[in-house]
Design an enzyme around this catalytic site. Sequence first.
Site, PDB file in Angstrom:
ATOM      1  N   ASP A  87       0.817  -1.214   0.000  1.00 17.11           N
ATOM      2  CA  ASP A  87       0.000   0.000   0.000  1.00 17.11           C
ATOM      3  C   ASP A  87       0.848   1.260   0.000  1.00 17.11           C
ATOM      4  OD1 ASP A  87      -2.083   1.760   0.164  1.00 17.11           O
ATOM      5  OD2 ASP A  87      -2.641   1.271   2.222  1.00 17.11           O
ATOM      6  N   ASP A 304      -1.906   5.316  -5.425  1.00 19.07           N
ATOM      7  CA  ASP A 304      -2.234   4.404  -4.336  1.00 19.07           C
ATOM      8  C   ASP A 304      -2.380   2.972  -4.844  1.00 19.07           C
ATOM      9  OD1 ASP A 304      -3.106   3.130  -2.096  1.00 19.07           O
ATOM     10  OD2 ASP A 304      -4.830   4.416  -1.737  1.00 19.07           O
TER      11      ASP A 304
END
Length: 425
Positions: A87, A304
């Site tokens: 992430d 992201d």
Amino acid sequence: MGTPLMNITTKILILHVLLLFSSSSSSVKAINGGFSVELIPWRGRPMKLSPSSSSKIAQAPVNGYLGQHLIKISLGTPPKEIFGIADTGSDLIWTQCVPCDGCYKQINPMFNPQTSSTYKAVSCSSSQCLMLDPVSRGCDQKVCNYTYAYADSSETHGFLSQETLILKSTTRGQGGQVMTTLNNVVFGCGHNDKGTFNDHEMGIVGLGRGPLSLISQMGSSFGIKKMFSQCLVPFHTDTRISSKMSFGDGSQVSGNGVVSTPLVSKQDKTPYFVTLNGISVESTFLPFNGNNNAAAAKGNMLLDSGTPPTILPQDFYDRLVSEVRKQVVSLEPIEDDPELGNQLCYRTNTNPNGPKLTAHFEGGDVVLNPIHTFIPPKDGVFCFAMTNTSSDVGIYGNFVQANYLIGFDLEAQVVSFKPMDCTKQ
């Protein structure tokens, strides 16, 4: 997952229909110094690496599941395997820990700190505890605890801790595998976790710019350059195919076809903010802010890897969907399926071969093909893989990052893109 709810750029994990996904796998590769990790996605005692580390490429097997890219690491002594979401939108490394009465179910055993000889809790007065945002940290019997809440209502609560983190490594030119050991890595031992996590996800490996992320800890305490690259395989790729994530000197993205865009610093220090001027649908240019004469705000998008769809401000999204719909002339949009909501979807067994999109970043253009922009949430249906938000900051999700070698260079403060077949990494 990504940016915690309390941070300035609130992450919105919507488009739940696209999270019906079948598993996909991913990863990334290392070269010339540094090391690679396969994706299946301070002060105090420093981390240590074996003396021959400069000649090694650290690797770990990958798993892909439900649109996420999972990176495999090991924690503790003896080491226990952890599969966490890779992430770039968050900083904390965390995993579910025993006891975990309030936790979501996972198929693999949870990490038990009592069985590890190298586990240490972090004290409230330590510099590591103070790295947490004030609204994220607390103190319980002099032990630092944390709370991270995400905008999709997912949460993790636990104790900030230190542990040995291990990556499998390949010795360059010699074959075989060795273990790369990082001592005293700060991570969250979650004892009360809930939300949208599936049973394959054991936590999150934060790769953002915050001080507690894996890349920041490796840079400050392990001594490698703060740079890494990833090459995510497309959604619905055979789960036996993986790619790799590279850290350090070997992760530079260079050569023909590379475009770079500057990173933008904002109040929230964790995300990788960049500037998107607009998106073209074939030859039709749509400015980000709706005004061709006004420059786009700096840092209006964040990259992201932990969010599958791309999320755009409402006005920009509406204009983009309208143009895409106009250019898909061979199919009629689905209007009668409440499960799909307001998403632009088509009944078809193959990708609708929609128009080519071009993302115009400051400094360079990135081409998005239908494999990036149309995703099958269920059999016989393909949907436009973007959605909307009321925020004025958008999210460049992992669907559109696929089949690009993307380099995050925190030293030069740039992100670079190079087209690549990531299934052949």
